[in-house]
Design a protein around this motif. Sequence first.
Motif, PDB file in Angstrom:
ATOM      1  N   VAL A 265      43.074  41.273  47.737  1.00 33.03           N
ATOM      2  CA  VAL A 265      41.625  41.202  47.923  1.00 33.03           C
ATOM      3  C   VAL A 265      41.098  39.841  47.474  1.00 33.03           C
ATOM      4  CG1 VAL A 265      41.292  43.692  47.790  1.00 33.03           C
ATOM      5  CG2 VAL A 265      41.283  42.339  45.679  1.00 33.03           C
ATOM      6  N   ASP A 266      42.005  38.873  47.363  1.00 30.54           N
ATOM      7  CA  ASP A 266      41.659  37.516  46.947  1.00 30.54           C
ATOM      8  C   ASP A 266      42.136  36.511  47.996  1.00 30.54           C
ATOM      9  OD1 ASP A 266      40.903  35.286  45.527  1.00 30.54           O
ATOM     10  OD2 ASP A 266      42.495  35.441  44.023  1.00 30.54           O
TER      11      ASP A 266
ATOM     12  N   PHE B 234      36.628  46.848  45.753  1.00 35.34           N
ATOM     13  CA  PHE B 234      36.963  45.596  45.084  1.00 35.34           C
ATOM     14  C   PHE B 234      35.714  44.724  45.027  1.00 35.34           C
ATOM     15  CE2 PHE B 234      37.590  44.827  49.580  1.00 35.34           C
ATOM     16  CZ  PHE B 234      37.099  43.531  49.781  1.00 35.34           C
ATOM     17  N   GLN B 235      35.706  43.806  44.062  1.00 36.00           N
ATOM     18  CA  GLN B 235      34.562  42.920  43.911  1.00 36.00           C
ATOM     19  C   GLN B 235      34.963  41.691  43.105  1.00 36.00           C
ATOM     20  OE1 GLN B 235      31.223  44.621  41.820  1.00 36.00           O
ATOM     21  NE2 GLN B 235      29.782  43.150  42.671  1.00 36.00           N
ATOM     22  N   LYS B 236      34.420  40.565  43.486  1.00 37.37           N
ATOM     23  CA  LYS B 236      34.675  39.324  42.768  1.00 37.37           C
ATOM     24  C   LYS B 236      33.965  39.367  41.430  1.00 37.37           C
ATOM     25  CE  LYS B 236      34.916  34.398  43.870  1.00 37.37           C
ATOM     26  NZ  LYS B 236      34.528  33.385  44.891  1.00 37.37           N
ATOM     27  N   ALA B 237      34.655  38.913  40.373  1.00 36.73           N
ATOM     28  CA  ALA B 237      34.095  38.902  39.029  1.00 36.73           C
ATOM     29  C   ALA B 237      34.122  37.468  38.491  1.00 36.73           C
ATOM     30  CB  ALA B 237      34.894  39.827  38.115  1.00 36.73           C
ATOM     31  N   PRO B 238      33.028  36.699  38.671  1.00 33.88           N
ATOM     32  CA  PRO B 238      32.989  35.303  38.221  1.00 33.88           C
ATOM     33  C   PRO B 238      33.196  35.170  36.717  1.00 33.88           C
ATOM     34  CG  PRO B 238      31.184  35.779  39.732  1.00 33.88           C
ATOM     35  CD  PRO B 238      31.797  37.099  39.356  1.00 33.88           C
ATOM     36  N   GLY B 239      33.910  34.098  36.321  1.00 33.53           N
ATOM     37  CA  GLY B 239      34.124  33.813  34.908  1.00 33.53           C
ATOM     38  C   GLY B 239      32.976  32.990  34.336  1.00 33.53           C
ATOM     39  N   LYS B 240      33.084  32.643  33.068  1.00 30.80           N
ATOM     40  CA  LYS B 240      32.012  31.912  32.385  1.00 30.80           C
ATOM     41  C   LYS B 240      31.781  30.529  32.987  1.00 30.80           C
ATOM     42  CE  LYS B 240      32.689  34.249  27.945  1.00 30.80           C
ATOM     43  NZ  LYS B 240      33.019  34.064  26.492  1.00 30.80           N
TER      44      LYS B 240
ATOM     45  N   ASN C 100      37.126  28.325  41.005  1.00 32.06           N
ATOM     46  CA  ASN C 100      38.340  29.145  40.870  1.00 32.06           C
ATOM     47  C   ASN C 100      38.352  29.977  39.596  1.00 32.06           C
ATOM     48  OD1 ASN C 100      39.789  28.572  43.255  1.00 32.06           O
ATOM     49  ND2 ASN C 100      40.319  26.550  42.453  1.00 32.06           N
ATOM     50  N   ASP C 101      37.292  29.871  38.809  1.00 30.56           N
ATOM     51  CA  ASP C 101      37.213  30.643  37.574  1.00 30.56           C
ATOM     52  C   ASP C 101      36.625  32.021  37.878  1.00 30.56           C
ATOM     53  OD1 ASP C 101      37.189  31.459  34.925  1.00 30.56           O
ATOM     54  OD2 ASP C 101      35.234  30.528  34.524  1.00 30.56           O
ATOM     55  N   TYR C 102      37.449  32.879  38.399  1.00 33.07           N
ATOM     56  CA  TYR C 102      37.008  34.242  38.683  1.00 33.07           C
ATOM     57  C   TYR C 102      38.217  35.167  38.694  1.00 33.07           C
ATOM     58  CZ  TYR C 102      38.713  33.633  43.533  1.00 33.07           C
ATOM     59  OH  TYR C 102      39.483  33.407  44.646  1.00 33.07           O
ATOM     60  N   SER C 103      37.916  36.455  38.582  1.00 33.69           N
ATOM     61  CA  SER C 103      38.941  37.478  38.710  1.00 33.69           C
ATOM     62  C   SER C 103      38.481  38.430  39.804  1.00 33.69           C
ATOM     63  CB  SER C 103      39.133  38.219  37.379  1.00 33.69           C
ATOM     64  OG  SER C 103      40.196  39.154  37.473  1.00 33.69           O
ATOM     65  N   MET C 104      39.272  39.456  40.061  1.00 32.66           N
ATOM     66  CA  MET C 104      38.910  40.445  41.067  1.00 32.66           C
ATOM     67  C   MET C 104      38.980  41.839  40.447  1.00 32.66           C
ATOM     68  SD  MET C 104      38.277  38.634  43.783  1.00 32.66           S
ATOM     69  CE  MET C 104      37.991  40.037  44.865  1.00 32.66           C
ATOM     70  N   ASP C 105      37.850  42.524  40.446  1.00 32.48           N
ATOM     71  CA  ASP C 105      37.842  43.923  40.050  1.00 32.48           C
ATOM     72  C   ASP C 105      38.233  44.753  41.265  1.00 32.48           C
ATOM     73  OD1 ASP C 105      36.932  43.218  37.539  1.00 32.48           O
ATOM     74  OD2 ASP C 105      34.820  43.484  38.067  1.00 32.48           O
ATOM     75  N   HIS C 106      39.127  45.713  41.080  1.00 36.74           N
ATOM     76  CA  HIS C 106      39.580  46.518  42.225  1.00 36.74           C
ATOM     77  C   HIS C 106      40.077  47.873  41.761  1.00 36.74           C
ATOM     78  CE1 HIS C 106      43.878  45.899  41.229  1.00 36.74           C
ATOM     79  NE2 HIS C 106      43.489  44.693  40.853  1.00 36.74           N
ATOM     80  N   SER C 107      40.137  48.805  42.682  1.00 35.50           N
ATOM     81  CA  SER C 107      40.647  50.140  42.372  1.00 35.50           C
ATOM     82  C   SER C 107      42.101  50.063  41.922  1.00 35.50           C
ATOM     83  CB  SER C 107      40.566  51.039  43.612  1.00 35.50           C
ATOM     84  OG  SER C 107      39.234  51.184  44.049  1.00 35.50           O
ATOM     85  N   ALA C 108      42.449  50.901  40.960  1.00 29.72           N
ATOM     86  CA  ALA C 108      43.824  50.948  40.474  1.00 29.72           C
ATOM     87  C   ALA C 108      44.609  52.081  41.121  1.00 29.72           C
ATOM     88  CB  ALA C 108      43.838  51.117  38.956  1.00 29.72           C
ATOM     89  N   SER C 109      43.936  52.911  41.916  1.00 31.43           N
ATOM     90  CA  SER C 109      44.607  54.026  42.585  1.00 31.43           C
ATOM     91  C   SER C 109      45.386  53.549  43.805  1.00 31.43           C
ATOM     92  CB  SER C 109      43.581  55.081  43.006  1.00 31.43           C
ATOM     93  OG  SER C 109      42.931  55.636  41.885  1.00 31.43           O
ATOM     94  N   ILE C 110      46.252  54.398  44.299  1.00 32.15           N
ATOM     95  CA  ILE C 110      47.071  54.109  45.477  1.00 32.15           C
ATOM     96  C   ILE C 110      46.722  55.098  46.573  1.00 32.15           C
ATOM     97  CG2 ILE C 110      49.426  54.074  46.399  1.00 32.15           C
ATOM     98  CD1 ILE C 110      50.372  53.366  43.556  1.00 32.15           C
ATOM     99  N   ALA C 111      46.372  54.593  47.754  1.00 32.66           N
ATOM    100  CA  ALA C 111      46.081  55.464  48.889  1.00 32.66           C
ATOM    101  C   ALA C 111      47.389  55.890  49.551  1.00 32.66           C
ATOM    102  CB  ALA C 111      45.193  54.747  49.904  1.00 32.66           C
TER     103      ALA C 111
END
Length: 215
Positions: free
Chosen positions: A115-116, A157-163, A170-181
Amino acid sequence: MFNRNTGIVLAIALAAALGLLLAQKVFGPAGAGKRDTGSIIFYPTPRALPDFSLGQSDGTRLIPGELRGHWTLVFLGFTSCPDVCPTTLAELARAQKQWESIPESLRPRVVFVSVDPERDTPARLGEYAHAFHKDTLAATADVPSLERFATPLGLVFQKAPGKNFKANPNDYSMDHSASIAVLDPEGRLAGLMRPPFDPQAIARDLTKLTGKSAP
């Protein structure tokens, strides 16, 4: 805005989660009540997926027809993920090793979807996924295409910008589901796996399901 449909996606994911809870109450731990599996929560009825098209690390397209004929596990993530992604892919790799004796034409598949897309080039994505297991499929796409693929699966999923995001894009992470479809051999959404994952249980359950769906 990176993810314009986040609110809609979250609402759909919540609805999917409530559906799974209802399935558990009505059908028991295995959801559909017809399969004796401990690692999968089944929906009462498999759900057909809308059309999608993702780019695989080998340059081919991942489209609905590519997922038919096999039980398939779909996991969202990204190569810069510090913990959840490598841990989950390592656990899935342990399960994959246990079903390597199943003929390739029937063998369950694992699909890692990044997702990135800004940072995960096809080459980087393929190298990352295959480091865990050679059979793992890796794919990504632009954000709208990823949303169209993930939303019907109940994954978000969603982009999570860093400080320092403003100074360093490029200072970001990605929040995303941890489950498996979990997709059935018809390419339909059959259920979901939730962490923590047990590689032995996954291997046992997918092997059993493959045997039941074999001609």
